[in-house]
Design an enzyme around this catalytic site. Structure first.
Site, mmCIF file in Angstrom:
data_model
loop_
_atom_site.group_PDB
_atom_site.id
_atom_site.type_symbol
_atom_site.label_atom_id
_atom_site.label_comp_id
_atom_site.label_asym_id
_atom_site.label_seq_id
_atom_site.Cartn_x
_atom_site.Cartn_y
_atom_site.Cartn_z
ATOM 1 N N THR A 186 0.859 -1.193 0.000
ATOM 2 C CA THR A 186 0.000 0.000 0.000
ATOM 3 C C THR A 186 0.891 1.237 0.000
ATOM 4 O O THR A 186 2.054 1.166 0.412
ATOM 5 C CB THR A 186 -0.882 0.033 1.253
ATOM 6 N N GLU A 331 -5.816 -3.253 -1.605
ATOM 7 C CA GLU A 331 -6.315 -4.410 -0.849
ATOM 8 C C GLU A 331 -7.463 -5.122 -1.564
ATOM 9 O O GLU A 331 -7.937 -6.144 -1.105
ATOM 10 C CB GLU A 331 -6.800 -3.950 0.536
ATOM 11 N N LYS A 444 -14.840 17.830 9.708
ATOM 12 C CA LYS A 444 -15.941 17.809 10.668
ATOM 13 C C LYS A 444 -16.141 19.234 11.171
ATOM 14 O O LYS A 444 -15.343 19.754 11.934
ATOM 15 C CB LYS A 444 -15.638 16.841 11.805
ATOM 16 N N TRP A 449 -20.403 16.554 8.804
ATOM 17 C CA TRP A 449 -19.322 16.225 7.879
ATOM 18 C C TRP A 449 -19.439 17.012 6.586
ATOM 19 O O TRP A 449 -20.536 17.177 6.038
ATOM 20 C CB TRP A 449 -19.344 14.717 7.559
HETATM 21 P P1 AMP Z 1 -4.604 2.617 -3.453
HETATM 22 O O1 AMP Z 1 -4.633 1.424 -2.621
HETATM 23 O O2 AMP Z 1 -3.307 3.358 -3.408
HETATM 24 O O3 AMP Z 1 -5.037 2.322 -4.855
HETATM 25 O O4 AMP Z 1 -5.661 3.640 -2.844
HETATM 26 C C1 AMP Z 1 -6.991 3.279 -2.643
HETATM 27 C C2 AMP Z 1 -7.790 4.477 -2.243
HETATM 28 O O5 AMP Z 1 -7.835 5.445 -3.296
HETATM 29 C C3 AMP Z 1 -9.240 4.195 -1.952
HETATM 30 O O6 AMP Z 1 -9.439 3.640 -0.687
HETATM 31 C C4 AMP Z 1 -9.855 5.563 -2.116
HETATM 32 O O7 AMP Z 1 -9.654 6.369 -0.978
HETATM 33 C C5 AMP Z 1 -9.065 6.146 -3.241
HETATM 34 N N1 AMP Z 1 -9.789 5.982 -4.514
HETATM 35 C C6 AMP Z 1 -9.619 5.045 -5.449
HETATM 36 N N2 AMP Z 1 -10.463 5.259 -6.488
HETATM 37 C C7 AMP Z 1 -11.196 6.353 -6.181
HETATM 38 C C8 AMP Z 1 -12.243 7.079 -6.819
HETATM 39 N N3 AMP Z 1 -12.693 6.760 -8.026
HETATM 40 N N4 AMP Z 1 -12.765 8.138 -6.160
HETATM 41 C C9 AMP Z 1 -12.327 8.502 -4.951
HETATM 42 N N5 AMP Z 1 -11.335 7.873 -4.301
HETATM 43 C C10 AMP Z 1 -10.776 6.812 -4.910
#
Ligand code: AMP
Length: 547
Positions: A186, A331, A444, A449
C-alpha cells in the site's frame, strides 16, 4: 452431494497460454526505455515467459520466493509477471516513485531474492543494493549491448542473457490456485507500507470480472493502453484481463506526458485506456492546446482518486470519449466498483445521467459493500446518508503480508469478515456508491461532515482552475473549516472572491470554504494522488481570516 465437474485450478499461466493459443498473433507493443518501439505477439510473450521461468528455476527461484520489479509498463515487465507468477513464485511490483529508503525497507520486508529493473532506475538500485543483503541478483531489463556497469552493485545481471539461458521446453506447473502470485504494498502515507498478497485464484477471478461488459468491458476488438502503471496494483488487472480477452496491448514505458501518449494512441489505434485523473489532466491539456482530436480512442477508465466531473464532461463532450469512473484499492486487487448506466437510466435526461456517471459506481459481481456508522450499525442505501465503507469478496484482502497490523477485518453478527476500506461513502437504492472522502480527510465542522471531494470537484469545474484540493483547518468555534488550495491554469486569472462565489447555489452555504490559497503545485503521492497529509503539514501554521 458433490458436483461432478473437473477441478482445474485457476492459474495465471492459464491466461497467457490461452492468449498464445487463441490470440497468438495479437500484438503487444511497447515503448522501450531503449527509446524505440518494440512489437511482438502473445505467442512470443508466452514463449519468452516460459524461457524466463526456466532460467529463474535454474537460478534457484522456487515456489513462494519473491522476485521484485522496479519497472515501467513494458513487455519485459509483462514477461516477468507471467514467468514469476506462473512458476509458483511471487511477483512483487515496487513503486519506483517511493523514497529509496522506503523501497529498501519494502524489499527487505518482502524478502525479495531477485530484483529486475528498468535502467532508468539504476540510481535507485545503486542506493538500495548495499542495504538489501538478501537480493541475490539485480537484473537490468535491457538489451545485452546496453547493459549498464556499476561499481556499487554486485551481481548485476542482464535480463536478455538470463532469459537466453532458459529452455523453451519448460512446462507451467499445476499448483494450488490459492497459492500466492503477486505482492503489492500500500502507498503507506502514514506508517510503514503493508503488503497485499494476491492469489492465483483471486487474480484470475478479478480478471474475469473486470472484463465484464458493465465493468471494463474489454474485448478482443480493443486496443488497450494502460497508463496506470504495472507497479500500481497490477495496472488495475489489465496485464491479466487483456490476454484473457485477447485485446491488443500497448505499453507506454516511461513517457507519460500528454504528447507522447497522444502519439502512441494515434499510431497504434488505441480504443481504450485507464489511469488516474492527474495523467489525464496532462493529456487533455496537450490535445486542447494543440487543437487535436482522437481518431480511435473511445473509452477510458478513470479511478485511483475521484474523477472531477469537469474531466468526465471534457472527455465526453469535446472528444467523444466515454469515461468509466472506477473505485478500488490495493487491498481489493483493486477493482470494487465501476460506473455504467443501466437500461432504466437510458431514458433519463442527460443531466441526470451525468450526475449518476460522476459516482464511483456499482459493484462487480463478487464484491459486496456496506456502509456503517462509527458504532458499526449498518446505514441505509438512500444516496444521502454517508458512512464508513466496508467490502468483502474473493479478491479482497483477508490479512496483510506477515500478519502486519493484526486482523484488519470487522466481523458481522454472522461471523463474516468485512474489510474496512477507510473510505466514507453513500450508496443509493440501486447500489451506486459515491465516495465522499477518505475517513482521515473528511472535514468535521460543528459536528457535521463536509465532503472535500465534492468541494474539489466543484472547484475543478471553474475554467481558471488547473488543480484543487480542500483540507480542514482548525477553527475555534466549528472545530474545523474547509480551506481551498488552488493551482491556477497558466495565464488564467481567478480571485479568491470569484472562486468562493462559484460555490454559491451549488452546495449548502456552510460547506463553502472559508478561504482560498493559491499555490504553484499540489503535492502528489507516489501513485499520483493528492497528498493531503503533506498539504495539511504545509498549512500547519495557517490561520483562517478572523479565526
Ligand atoms: P490505493 O490502494 O493506493 O489504490 O488507494 C486506494 C484508495 O484510493 C481508496 O481507498 C480511495 O480512498 C481512493 N480511490 C480510489 N479510487 C477512487 C475514486 N474513483 N474516487 C475517490 N477515491 C478513490
Amino acid at each position: 452431494m458433490q458436483g461432478l465437474m473437473m477441478d482445474m485450478p485457476l492459474l495465471v499461466s492459464g491466461i497467457l497460454q490461452h492468449a498464445a493459443r487463441h490470440h497468438g498473433d495479437t500484438e503487444i507493443v511497447s515503448r522501450r526505455t531503449e527509446g524505440d518501439i518494440h512489437r511482438y505477439t502473445y505467442a512470443d510473450c508466452e514463449r519468452r515467459a516460459r524461457r524466463l521461468a526456466d532460467a529463474l528455476t535454474r537460478e534457484g527461484v522456487s515456489i513462494g520466493d519473491r522476485v521484485a520489479t522496479l519497472a515501467w509498463n513494458g513487455y519485459r515487465h509483462l514477461e516477468l509477471y507471467y514467468a514469476v507468477g506462473g512458476m509458483g513464485a511471487v511477483i512483487h511490483t515496487i513503486n519506483p516513485r517511493l523514497h529509496p529508503e522506503q523501497i529498501a525497507w519494502i524489499v527487505n520486508h518482502a524478502g525479495d531474492v531477485h530484483l529486475a529493473f528498468d535502467t532508468t532506475f539504476l540510481p535507485i538500485v545503486e542506493a538500495i543494493a548495499p542495504h538489501c543483503p538478501n537480493v541475490r541478483s539485480w537484473i537490468a531489463m535491457v538489451d545485452e549491448e546496453r547493459q549498464p556497469a556499476s561499481d556499487k552493485v554486485a551481481n548485476l545481471v542482464n535480463y536478455e542473457r538470463l532469459l537466453a539461458g532458459g529452455a523453451e521446453g519448460y512446462r507451467w506447473p499445476e499448483i494450488d490456485e490459492r497459492s500466492a502470485v503477486g505482492l503489492c504494498y500500500t502507498s503507506g502515507t502514514t506508517g510503514n507500507p503493508k503488503g497485499a498478497m494476491y492469489t492465483h485464484r483471486s487474480t484470475v477471478l478479478h480478471a474475469y470480472a473486470s472484463a465484464l461488459p458493465d465493468a471494463m468491458g474489454a474485448s478482443s476488438r480493443d486496443c488497450i493502453l494502460p497508463v496506470v502503471p504495472m507497479f500500481h496494483v497490477n495496472a488495475w488487472g489489465l496485464p491479466y484481463s487483456c490476454p484473457l480477452v485477447g485485446a491488443k496491448l500497448v505499453l507506454p514505458g516511461a513517457q507519460l506526458d500528454g504528447k507522447s501518449l497522444y502519439e502512441l494512441f494515434e499510431a497504434e489505434g488505441v480504443t481504450y485506456s485507464a489511469g488516474v485523473p492527474t495523467v489525464w489532466l496532462g493529456l487533455l491539456q496537450y490535445v486542447g492546446q494543440a487543437g487535436l482530436k482522437f481518431s480511435t480512442f473511445s473509452r477510458t477508465v478513470i479511478g485511483g482518486s475521484a474523477c472531477p466531473p469537469a474531466m468526465i464532461r471534457a472527455f465526453q463532450e469535446q472528444y467523444g470519449v466515454e469515461v468509466i469512473h472506477a473505485w478500488g484499492m490495493t487491498e481489493m486487487s483493486p477493482l470494487g466498483t465501476l460506473c455504467r448506466l443501466q437500461n432504466k437510466h437510458l431514458k433519463l435526461p442527460p443531466e441526470a445521467q451525468q450526475r449518476l456517471l460522476e459516482k464511483q459506481g456499482h459493484v462487480i459481481f463478487g464484491v459486496d459493500l456496506k456502509i456503517v456508522d462509527d458504532d458499526d450499525r449498518e446505514l441505509p442505501w438512500d444516496g444521502k446518508t454517508f458512512g464508513n465503507l466496508l467490502a468483502r469478496g474473493p479478491w479482497v484482502l483477508r490479512e496483510y503480508f506477515r500478519g502486519e497490523g493484526g486482523d484488519p477485518l470487522k466481523y458481522d453478527a454472522d461471523g463474516r469478515g468485512w474489510f474496512p476500506t477507510g473510505d466514507v461513502a453513500t450508496i443509493d437504492a440501486d447500489g451506486y456508491m459515491q465516495i465522499t472522502d477518505r475517513s482521515k480527510d473528511v472535514i468535521k465542522s460543528g459536528g457535521e461532515w463536509i465532503s472535500t471531494i465534492d468541494l474539489e470537484n466543484l472547484a475543478m469545474a471553474h475554467p481558471a482552475v488547473a488543480n484543487a484540493a480542500v483540507i480542514g483547518v482548525p477553527h475555534p468555534k466549528w472545530d474545523e473549516r474547509p480551506l481551498l488550495v488552488v493551482v491556477r491554469k497558466a495565464q488564467a486569472e481567478a480571485t479568491r472572491e470569484e472562486l468562493l462565489a462559484f460555490y454559491e447555489g451549488k452546495v449548502a452555504k456552510w460547506w463553502i470554504p472559508d478561504d482560498v490559497r493559491f499555490v504553484d503545485a499540489i503535492p502528489l503521492g507516489a501513485t499520483g494522488k493528492i497528498l493531503k497529509t503533506k498539504l495539511r503539514e504545509q498549512f500547519r501554521d495557517y490561520r483562517l481570516p478572523g479565526a
